[in-house]
Design an enzyme around this catalytic site. Structure first.
Site, PDB file in Angstrom:
ATOM      1  CD  GLU B  41       9.509 -10.904   2.674  1.00  0.00           C
ATOM      2  OE1 GLU B  41      10.703 -11.288   2.561  1.00  0.00           O
ATOM      3  OE2 GLU B  41       8.548 -11.665   2.444  1.00  0.00           O
ATOM      4  CE  LYS B 108       6.927 -13.524  -0.219  1.00  0.00           C
ATOM      5  NZ  LYS B 108       7.758 -13.706   1.009  1.00  0.00           N
ATOM      6  CB  CYS B 144      10.926 -12.194  -0.582  1.00  0.00           C
ATOM      7  SG  CYS B 144      12.429 -13.040   0.007  1.00  0.00           S
TER       8      CYS B 144
END
Lengths: 573, 573
Positions: B41, B108, B144
């Site tokens: 990330e 994300k 994540c």
């Protein structure tokens, strides 16, 4: 309906104390005939409670206190902000209490998570607009950020909920000129809805934030018809009388013969909706006051006063050098706390000039503060002697300069430890930006009064302060005109190391406040070499700022919660 | 498809350096026959970039660097994290590059805004699941937090997007035992989807955070089939070969004869979905390692190494007292940086015992670090003499104790200023919690190695470190057994002021980490008087911690970004 705006100064975490304050103000409002009293956002917990909100028992304690408030003042409608836990969710809420019970809840819909705000860390957003019928009025209840958004819950309530008044509970942190921003925004909301807006803001200092009050009442035409005090608590009453729905509002006077509190008479006439009208919401004089040096000075005083008092201190101590920063800091401290509470210590070294020594004493005398002199020469000699075998006789430089500043820091901390005085530091924003300060030296202390005041504004504030006194004021002219110097080396001036402060402050403003790139600053006419040097200094001194004391935020972006840069950071753009 | 997990150590803000690293790793992966290489990330910007993300030009610079990366390694699919600006919105994104261009973006969806995370301050959440077809595989790309949520985008991609592999780019901060948590969570995701999970985590220290790596590959049955190194960078290759959609995965070996890099051979067999199986995902031995004292010790070493090096320092200096905290700090520094980079300075006072003086020297000798002695007696006498007229001859107390600590702080800072050594502080979490430390004294320094290590764990780590050497290790037994003392007053011990450390650490754990109330702690059997005293000390010392240096976070809640309490705070619950 008669509405009281209770502009209170809560203390974070002091649920019992805040409750007592809320009950007392509600009783005052009731005695003056108010039907409803409105308190600021999170007035019961204090604002911002930060990670106290992660403690379930803290939020529960607030709910319990609310029940006691409801029971203590059954005869007036209370609208008060507090955190509300429901299942696993926490809301930034406003409770309505009446007749001893909780009759309604509003949950803040827009949660700010930028700048100094972290509300999405704690709160779930609400999704319901609340319109409370009080007497014959229908009041839309909103909280802070809600009203900053066009077509927010207030306007929705006006359109769909038949609201006749928009009420907003706020804790809106001050920066220079913020009051004008707020008044302009509230005017837009009033004009868009055609409804009166009642904006209840809190007041007081909380760590780095200052809340300036200035609660406002605007009529449906966007005109300000009542304004509470700035930088102090206040209770403002307004009568809003509904003739009949859709017909208009009739002004009604207030007659209070109770001398105990200030009653601001204000009426809220109804106006037809006239979006885009050019009419000024505030008088020109007031507009000027609202972003003046005097306003900033008052913000610093409140910030210092509340940090000192709310943390249980009485007295403060300041190292006074004869320079302008410590002179201004001393003025703020004396004006905030009283001369008897302020100890000024001059700590001259071999490099201190006669001029600064006597200027320091002059400031102390004019202010009537305690003054003493503790020379640092013997300690400096002892450090040089102790360190001689280890410093290997290199040329005197930053090391030796920092030792002097750290001796002073130690002496002030010793006095602080012995007598319980809070040390106020004197560094300004320009110095904090470029690291022109000694960590554990002049940066040692509990509260940094001028931390967000650029050097050019320091001069403005000093002149403002001097102008308040008939005798020319406490800061000697020589302090104002002498070339700034840290006096840590022979014939030193700040400009040996730094660009002229006028230029430096422009770069700081562009880089720190406006997040401009080096290229953008150069394109805007700032000199490339200076820009690159200053940017490198600002970035390279993040580690120092991270260990600095909190200070009063007076600009839109301070070195505090609103600027979160990594220490480990190789970007230079 | 052959997938490379590039477990890299980016530097925040070093876009050019990170780009070079990404290209180099992609080339290594390509040489070993990988079809796709995945990076952590925000690998291109470094993580967390914090308010750098508010600079438009910073985000733009990342996008430009991405184009160069795409052009530099056209023959391998690169999946890499970077911030992406679109209109006024910024996303925490993953780019897919292939054949010299950007072929896809994932944004994300779940943005953490708790603990140390502030992602909602910067990013807009994405709303689209991405499944990338690479060769005959369909890879769901997630970032994540996305994978920590049940029924997150990976599982949606499996159900609706026909994904055959779930890939996750992470920067998951370490705390003790976090690896086991992650493995357990990833196992759940694999079992829920029936798909192999490829989890690419970054490594390295960034201010207070340490990222421990341990990238993992799990098969569709939730078993760990490959694990990258902990606390160092790594490149792991896995072959995932699809027989036919829905039929299963066939393992395929990797033959790499390139000696330049470590190739971990791993296969990802397909398994039928067996939710709730009891099978252990990790061997028992590894599970034990994964939350041992040794793991914490390695985290401290990486944290120190990266803070020192990424901030441009080579050498460090530590005040060594003969106590266990400074001894352990010295060990970590030497193991992280090498003995030649570590300067240990003993600064005895009139209250220092023979035992501690010689223990300090003993540690230095065993470690082979530079050692010198600078006695503080003369300076202490000089301070007492300079201050005598002002301290009014009161009894010696905290003031005099703090002066000694601050002399030491000044001496270390002088050496730091002169030679460019970074000062490492030695205080532990127990001391930081209750304020048993001197601001600008022993708290003076750039990095606080043991800031998040409770005293009881300090002992565990010291014993762990000693056990690594055949000769009993660098820390003398007397250091381990002597009653802890600040040695700032005659016959002083820590337990004059503090409860026994075993008890203190339990209260700290309950109050700081678990946010328990006083009542809850008492109900759990902790003594009320101690609990109330410790809670008051913890709350009352927030101002000190706010001026402390950053340190390595090794628990689920450190005194850092994950604990944000007001200084001005009257709550005692």
């Amino acid at each position: 309906v008669r509405i009281a705006l209770a502009q209170t100064n809560s203390i974070v975490g002091d649920i019992q104390g805040n409750s007592r304050l809320i009950v007392a103000e509600a009783q005052r409002a009731l005695k003056s005939g108010a039907d409803l009293v409105a308190f600021p956002e999170l007035a019961l917990s204090g604002y911002p409670p930060e990670d106290l909100l992660l403690k379930d028992h803290f939020v529960l304690d607030c709910s319990e206190a609310l029940l006691e408030i409801a029971e203590s003042v059954p005869d007036i409608v209370v609208v008060v902000g507090l955190p509300l836990q429901e299942d696993d969710r926490c809301y930034n809420a406003a409770a309505l209490t009446s007749q001893g019970s909780i009759v309604g809840w509003y949950r803040k819909i827009w949660l700010p998570n930028y700048g100094v705000f972290d509300e999405q860390r704690y709160f779930t957003p609400g999704d319901t607009v609340l319109v409370a019928q009080v007497e014959d009025s229908r009041i839309a209840i909103t909280i802070c950020e809600d009203i900053w958004r066009a077509n927010g819950p207030g306007e929705v309530a006006a359109r769909s909920g038949g609201a006749s008044i928009i009420l907003n509970l706020s804790m809106s942190p001050y920066h220079r000129g913020k009051g004008l921003e707020r008044a302009g925004m509230l005017r837009e909301r009033a004009l868009a809805s055609g409804l009166p807006v009642i904006y209840v803001n809190g007041v007081g200092g909380q760590d780095e934030l200052v809340f300036d009050g200035q609660s406002l009442v605007l009529d449906g035409g966007g005109e300000v018809v009542a304004r509470a005090a700035q930088f102090k608590d206040d209770l403002v009453l307004v009568d809003v009388e509904l003739l009949s729905v859709g017909e208009g509002w009739r002004p009604s006077g207030i007659d209070s013969s109770d001398p105990e509190w200030r009653v601001q008479r204000a009426v809220v006439p109804h106006r037809s909706r006239h979006v885009g009208a050019e009419q000024e919401p505030l008088s020109e004089t007031l507009r000027e006051t609202m972003s003046s040096a005097g306003e900033v000075y008052a913000a610093l005083c409140l910030g210092v006063h509340d940090y000192v008092k709310k943390n249980g201190f009485e007295k403060v101590v300041i190292g006074i050098s004869g320079g302008i920063d410590s002179a201004l800091t001393a003025c703020v401290a004396v004006d905030a706390l009283g001369a008897d509470q302020v100890n000024l210590i001059s700590m001259p070294s071999r490099y201190s000039s006669e001029g600064t020594r006597s200027d320091a004493e002059c400031v102390a005398n004019k202010l009537g503060a305690q003054f003493r002199v503790i020379p640092i020469e013997d300690l400096f000699v002892q450090y040089m002697s102790t360190l001689a075998p280890h410093l290997q006789g290199g040329e005197a430089g930053v090391t030796e300069q920092n030792i002097q500043a750290r001796i002073r820091g130690n002496l002030l901390m010793a006095m602080s430890n012995k007598f319980g005085w809070l040390v106020l530091t004197t560094g300004n924003k320009s110095e904090m930006a470029v690291g022109y300060a000694t960590l554990y030296g002049d940066m040692a202390g509990g509260f940094a009064v001028l931390k967000d005041v650029p050097k050019t504004l320091v001069y403005e504030l000093a002149e403002y302060r001097n102008a308040q006194d008939g005798d020319g004021g406490p800061i000697p002219p020589t302090t104002l005109t002498r070339a700034p110097s840290a006096e840590l080396a022979p014939d030193q001036t700040d400009q040996d190391t730094l660009p002229p402060y006028g230029l430096l402050d422009r770069v700081i403003e562009a880089y720190v406040v406006d997040d401009k790139s080096v290229q953008e600053m150069v394109d805007a006419g700032l000199p490339g070499e200076t820009v690159r040097k200053v940017v490198a200094m600002i970035d390279g001194n993040e580690y120092k700022r991270r260990q600095s004391a909190p200070g009063v935020r007076i600009t839109p972006k301070a070195f505090g919660k609103d600027r979160r840069l990594p220490i480990t950071n190789r970007y230079r753009g």
